[in-house]
Each structure stands twice: as C-alpha cells, then as structure tokens.
Design a protein around this motif. Structure first.
Motif, PDB file in Angstrom:
ATOM      1  N   PRO A   8     -30.477 -22.573  40.247  1.00 30.88           N
ATOM      2  CA  PRO A   8     -29.121 -22.919  40.939  1.00 30.88           C
ATOM      3  C   PRO A   8     -28.822 -23.964  41.210  1.00 30.88           C
ATOM      4  O   PRO A   8     -27.422 -23.991  41.796  1.00 30.88           O
ATOM      5  N   PRO A   9     -29.346 -24.785  41.165  1.00 29.28           N
ATOM      6  CA  PRO A   9     -28.393 -26.623  41.998  1.00 29.28           C
ATOM      7  C   PRO A   9     -26.829 -26.618  40.535  1.00 29.28           C
ATOM      8  O   PRO A   9     -25.829 -26.839  41.634  1.00 29.28           O
ATOM      9  N   ARG A  56     -30.670 -14.130  46.100  1.00 29.73           N
ATOM     10  CA  ARG A  56     -29.077 -14.984  46.432  1.00 29.73           C
ATOM     11  C   ARG A  56     -28.532 -14.241  45.656  1.00 29.73           C
ATOM     12  O   ARG A  56     -29.167 -13.241  44.641  1.00 29.73           O
ATOM     13  N   HIS A  89     -19.596 -18.747  44.193  1.00 31.22           N
ATOM     14  CA  HIS A  89     -19.972 -18.560  45.975  1.00 31.22           C
ATOM     15  C   HIS A  89     -21.039 -17.778  45.829  1.00 31.22           C
ATOM     16  O   HIS A  89     -21.631 -17.378  46.257  1.00 31.22           O
ATOM     17  N   ASP A  90     -21.576 -18.671  44.838  1.00 28.65           N
ATOM     18  CA  ASP A  90     -23.669 -18.290  45.441  1.00 28.65           C
ATOM     19  C   ASP A  90     -23.734 -18.603  46.702  1.00 28.65           C
ATOM     20  O   ASP A  90     -23.668 -19.709  47.569  1.00 28.65           O
ATOM     21  N   GLU A  91     -24.713 -18.007  47.349  1.00 30.28           N
ATOM     22  CA  GLU A  91     -25.418 -17.641  48.673  1.00 30.28           C
ATOM     23  C   GLU A  91     -26.817 -17.017  48.377  1.00 30.28           C
ATOM     24  O   GLU A  91     -26.853 -16.395  47.897  1.00 30.28           O
ATOM     25  N   ARG A 118     -24.300 -23.226  42.482  1.00 32.52           N
ATOM     26  CA  ARG A 118     -23.536 -23.739  43.332  1.00 32.52           C
ATOM     27  C   ARG A 118     -23.493 -24.823  43.324  1.00 32.52           C
ATOM     28  O   ARG A 118     -22.313 -24.602  43.673  1.00 32.52           O
ATOM     29  N   SER A 127     -24.186 -14.424  43.057  1.00 29.00           N
ATOM     30  CA  SER A 127     -23.055 -15.139  42.913  1.00 29.00           C
ATOM     31  C   SER A 127     -21.665 -13.784  42.261  1.00 29.00           C
ATOM     32  O   SER A 127     -22.633 -13.082  41.555  1.00 29.00           O
ATOM     33  N   TRP A 171     -22.913 -17.292  33.125  1.00 33.27           N
ATOM     34  CA  TRP A 171     -23.760 -17.705  34.887  1.00 33.27           C
ATOM     35  C   TRP A 171     -24.968 -17.657  33.736  1.00 33.27           C
ATOM     36  O   TRP A 171     -25.884 -18.983  34.073  1.00 33.27           O
ATOM     37  N   LYS A 216     -17.739 -23.645  41.800  1.00 32.95           N
ATOM     38  CA  LYS A 216     -16.890 -23.275  43.823  1.00 32.95           C
ATOM     39  C   LYS A 216     -16.544 -21.575  43.238  1.00 32.95           C
ATOM     40  O   LYS A 216     -16.832 -20.557  43.863  1.00 32.95           O
TER      41      LYS A 216
END
Length: 94
Positions: free
Chosen positions: A38-39, A60, A48-50, A42, A62, A29, A45
C-alpha cells in the motif's frame, strides 16, 4: 514482498466489457502492490489511492482510469492485499 489475493468475482468482473487499457493498468497496479504494498500505491499520484468510509470502512480504493476503480483491503501483519472488486464507478445519482 506482498501477496495479492483476488475475490472469486474479480475474474468474472474482468472478463466482461473491461477496456484493454484498464486490464493493463490493473496488472501494473498488482505489480506495484506486490513489490511495495500500500505505501507504494499511495506514492503514485495517478492511482489516487484513498481510504473508504461508510459501508466500505476498512477498505481502500485506487483509480485505474477516470471511471474504473479497484477496491481492496489490507492485512498488514500478513503482508496481504485482498482485492474485493474491480468496478466502473458510477457518478450518476440514483
């Protein structure tokens, strides 16, 4: 190239009863965050970065596994990712 800054408590959290697989995923990570920011996180998948809401607004999350999460904050103008916590997510109600 992004910079990763870890809060001092992260080292203590990682030295506890964290499974080896989670430690390896956290290192991966960090590699992705360092290269793509961050892009890049994201785009994968599996993380599940949110964005978080409520008390954690501005942060955020992850996934590092089904249970483990890394919580971080982004300072875009400084190309900085600040890791706040690596923690097991508790699904039980209090």
């Amino acid at each position: 190239m992004w910079h990763i800054e870890e809060h001092r408590r992260v080292a203590k959290q990682l030295s506890g009863a964290v499974p080896r697989e989670i430690l390896m995923r956290y290192e991966k990570w960090k590699d992705i965050a360092r290269l793509s920011g961050p892009p890049g996180l994201r785009a994968i998948k599996g993380f599940h970065d949110e964005a978080l809401a409520g008390e954690w607004k501005g942060h955020r999350s992850s996934r590092l596994g089904l249970q483990w999460r890394v919580i971080y904050r982004v300072v875009a103008d400084a190309l900085l990712v600040q890791v706040v916590q690596v923690t097991p997510h508790d699904y039980r109600r209090s």
